[in-house]
Write an enzyme that holds these catalytic residues in place. Structure first.
Site, PDB file in Angstrom:
ATOM      1  N   GLU A   8       0.790  -1.230   0.000  1.00  0.00           N
ATOM      2  CA  GLU A   8       0.000   0.000   0.000  1.00  0.00           C
ATOM      3  C   GLU A   8       0.822   1.281   0.000  1.00  0.00           C
ATOM      4  O   GLU A   8       0.384   2.292  -0.551  1.00  0.00           O
ATOM      5  CB  GLU A   8      -0.927   0.002   1.235  1.00  0.00           C
TER       6      GLU A   8
ATOM      7  N   SER B 251     -51.700 -33.013  33.466  1.00  0.00           N
ATOM      8  CA  SER B 251     -51.372 -33.614  34.773  1.00  0.00           C
ATOM      9  C   SER B 251     -50.036 -33.161  35.339  1.00  0.00           C
ATOM     10  O   SER B 251     -49.733 -33.493  36.493  1.00  0.00           O
ATOM     11  CB  SER B 251     -51.395 -35.140  34.656  1.00  0.00           C
TER      12      SER B 251
END
Length: 785
Positions: A102, A477
């Site tokens: 870069e 139940s």
């Protein structure tokens, strides 16, 4: 001479022809130089402008990470996947690769790469992109403070900001900010996350070739330099960068030659290898978003330490899915099965790879997708990736249909691997079908309330609705332990006789006559409280509610943490009111915890990006029942497993208690059980109220899921702990059917527990035995309920 004259003449003609352009370019360069000079003077005179913040105060977008109870990463919530590194954590080879690719003058310039700037502005003027031309510092300034607009003014501002950054920070600091900030493809930001994504390793282990590849793709990682779709572009750019690194002295000839031969990655490496706990993690995501907001969730870099145990979660998912598939098969082959067919879609049966195969494991009992190559009534030939499978008609007999009728060449179907022959790459398969019935399982640690596993449905991908936490269902139940707890607190004992017989009750709350029925539509006459509970007799439970009054049951349920809008109706005895599985499991922790209810929670701690604790959860333990009464219910519920409707769990090698539950017309099936260490709830049903099938009770549809999980759990975690008897409890020998003290003539000896002082004092007589309808002709065939 003639040549020189001709050349000079040609040069003059060129200059005259392009004079305006040349003057324009010179003016731009001069303006930039003057502007830069002015900018430098302003910077040094006035210091940092107000709009520029300190770079260390700019918080980069960092993903939130979630960890299991062993500290292993299990989930990332992110818009940008990024891990921020300290300066010392970035290897030199990474720095050097990016400088070479870069900005090779990075360490010598003071923020601006003038060669690159002139090249970039020339490109803007002539409408041709010649490359970015920005130094690393300029790129950082642009990404932090500017847009990506292509203009001379933006470039000028970029230069001024770069100068300001260079004045305040060292080169290493600037490069560190840059390497943590850059976008490197997909949703990956920063070199740490990129190293994991592309190479499946931490950055400390990165190689020369890998570091150079990251630098090479930086300009356009999603398109021009996409590693996976444009590998040749990436290879060429990487090799050019390697040459530059060799030229700059960052690597030697040997390193260069090795790196240039290195292969590129073929596919991304996921940080999390195995996806588990989707429903659990979605609950965490919603909770964090609700408390702290979306921004902090996706960008704040939170570290979430959860209670999830990955092994238990996997067992829970496997157990629930297997149970739902078994139930689906009992319902028969669905006529609405319309499989994807390769032939109809013009795909090659021998070459096409199903997407599901990518993460498939070939192991016994694994559920896999396969392609039908041919089928007749005796067997079918199936391709499963590189394996050839055989399905015999016997292994699809549950369909009650000929194989050739339900399987067509080219169909994609679901199979279970029964046997593997690795040498010949063949499989024996059993036919499966994806169920439409849903379910949920929740595993809670008794001591703390930590949720160790949560599954809210068969497939999170198909439905994110969480049946463990969101769905209100009739409890059936499974509500009875609360009724029987109220009974024990109001003078009943396990030996109290309750009449199992028809009766009618005018319910003033509902203004109607109510007649409770047992599941088998029969009545057994006088039963001890224990037998009534173990056999889940509805009429006996209703008798208790009638005698105590429905309001006492509502009050007791509230103590247990049930938050639903319960009404004091007689029907409360049969669990007609709705609750979530999470509520019910929390209520059941009272029994193994000797009267202490724990509230389930999913998160231990949450830390922010600076490692500060922003949330911390501790066990929420509340005594709701005296330990003696809790032990009695615990003992009764262990009887449900040993002798009652929970019989499928009785062979587990641990002290197990629990209760089944079934609602009218078999629309909901429950089983909630516990050992000394964990409480586990299972619910099975459809998204809308719909019959599961004849006799698809809690015992048949839900209890097997519990059993499958506990079998795996007990293989790893031996339950050596037993339920200790509190000092206020006495255990004596009685006759289980009469509830009286045992004599040699009694047929049903049983060690029963009582609160001291409530134990029976009379011995069982022949008259007592004759009063029990089924004493000599017992029909205690267990009715699933």
């Amino acid at each position: 001479m003639v040549l020189m004259w001709y050349t000079n003449k040609k040069m003059k003609a060129f200059l005259l022809k392009n004079l305006k352009i040349i003057l324009f370019l010179l003016s731009i360069v001069l303006t930039m130089l003057i502007g830069s000079l002015i900018g430098i003077i302003l910077v040094y005179q006035k210091g940092f402008p107000n709009q520029i913040r300190n770079l260390e105060d700019i918080k980069p977008v960092v993903m939130t990470t979630v960890y299991n109870d062993q500290g292993k990463l299990i989930k990332e919530f992110a818009i940008e996947k990024r891990k921020v590194l300290k300066n010392s954590e970035i290897p030199d080879i990474v720095r050097q690769a990016f400088v070479a690719a870069e900005d090779k003058e990075f360490y010598s310039h003071w923020g601006i790469n003038f060669k690159g700037v002139v090249r970039a502005i020339t490109g803007i003027v002539f409408g041709k992109r010649k490359g970015g031309g920005s130094s690393i510092t300029q790129q950082l300034a642009r990404d932090l403070f500017l847009t990506r607009e292509v203009s001379v003014s933006r470039k000028f501002n970029e230069m001024l900001l770069a100068i300001q950054i260079e004045r305040k920070y060292s080169k290493d600091q600037i490069l560190n900010f840059y390497l943590n900030k850059i976008f490197l493809g997909a949703s990956v930001y920063g070199v740490a996350a990129a190293t994991q994504y592309y190479f499946g390793k931490p950055i400390k282990d990165i190689t020369v070739a890998e570091a150079t590849l990251l630098a090479a793709i930086n300009p356009n990682p999603n398109r021009l330099f996409n590693v996976f779709s444009n590998p040749e572009n990436c290879r060429n750019k990487r090799n050019m960068t390697l040459k530059q690194m060799l030229f700059l002295g960052y690597i030697n000839k040997k390193q260069y030659e090795e790196a240039i031969k290195a292969e590129l990655p073929k596919e991304p490496h996921e940080t999390i290898k195995e996806s588990i706990g989707d429903y659990f993690l979605e609950e965490i995501r919603k909770s964090i978003e609700s408390k702290f907001g979306e921004t902090l969730l996706y960008q704040g870099g939170l570290k979430v330490y959860s209670t999830l145990n990955s092994q238990m979660q996997k067992w829970a998912e496997e157990s629930l899915r297997e149970g739902l598939r078994e139930l689906s098969k009992r319902r028969g082959w669905r006529s609405d099965n319309h499989p994807f067919n390769l032939i109809k879609n013009q795909l090659d049966l021998d070459e096409y790879a199903l997407p599901e195969w990518k993460h498939m494991e070939i192991r016994e009992n694994e559920i896999v997708n396969g392609i039908i190559l041919k089928a007749n009534n005796k067997q079918a030939s199936i391709r499963v990736d590189t394996y050839r499978g055989r399905l015999k008609a016997a292994d699809a007999s549950w369909t009650k249909k000929p194989l050739s009728r339900i399987l067509k060449k080219g169909d994609v179907a679901l199979f279970k691997i029964l046997k593997i022959d690795e040498k010949n790459k063949t499989l024996d398969l059993g036919l499966e079908q994806e169920p439409k019935v849903e379910g949920a399982i929740l595993v809670v640690e008794n001591k703390t309330g930590e949720v160790k596993a949560m599954v809210g449905g068969y497939s999170f991908e198909k439905s994110k609705w969480n049946n463990a936490t969101q769905a209100l269902r009739q409890t059936g139940s499974t509500f009875k332990p609360i009724v029987y707890t109220a009974a024990l607190e109001n003078g009943y004992t396990p030996a109290t006789i309750i009449e199992d017989e028809p009766f009618a009750y005018f319910d003033e709350w509902q203004n109607e006559l109510w007649e409770p029925q047992n599941e088998d539509r029969n009545f057994k006459g006088p039963l001890t409280l224990r037998r009534a509970f173990e056999l889940s007799r509805n009429a006996c439970t209703a008798r208790i509610v009638e005698q105590l009054g429905p309001q006492k049951i509502v009050d007791c349920a509230k103590k247990f943490g049930i938050t639903s809008d319960l009404k004091p109706y007689m029907a409360i005895s049969l669990g007609v009111f709705e609750a979530t599985l999470e509520e019910m499991v929390s209520a059941y922790t009272v029994f193994p915890n000797y009267g202490i209810r724990v509230s389930p929670y999913l998160v231990q701690t949450i830390r922010d990006q600076n490692n500060n604790i922003i949330e911390e959860n501790y066990p929420d333990r509340k005594r709701v029942l005296e330990q003696d009464s809790a032990f009695l219910m615990n003992y009764l519920m262990r009887g449900v497993v040993k002798s009652g409707t929970g019989w499928r769990a009785k062979y587990l090698k641990a002290p197990i208690g629990g209760k089944t539950g079934t609602t009218d017309d078999y629309t909901d099936a429950w089983f909630i059980g516990f050992s000394p260490s964990v409480t586990i709830g299972v619910w099975v049903g459809f998204d809308i109220k719909k019959k599961l099938g004849d006799q698809e009770t809690g015992s048949r549809a839900a209890c097997p899921v519990f059993v499958k999980f506990m079998e795996k759990y007990l293989e790893k975690y031996d339950e050596i702990q037993q339920f200790r008897k509190p000092s206020g409890i006495i255990i004596i020998d009685i006759d289980k059917y009469t509830g009286k003290l045992l004599t040699p003539d009694c047929l049903y000896p049983f060690n029963e527990a009582f609160l001291t002082g409530t134990e029976p004092l009379e011995f069982c007589t022949e008259e007592d035995r004759s009063n029990i309808v089924d004493y000599y002709f017992t029909d205690d065939a267990i009715k699933d309920n």
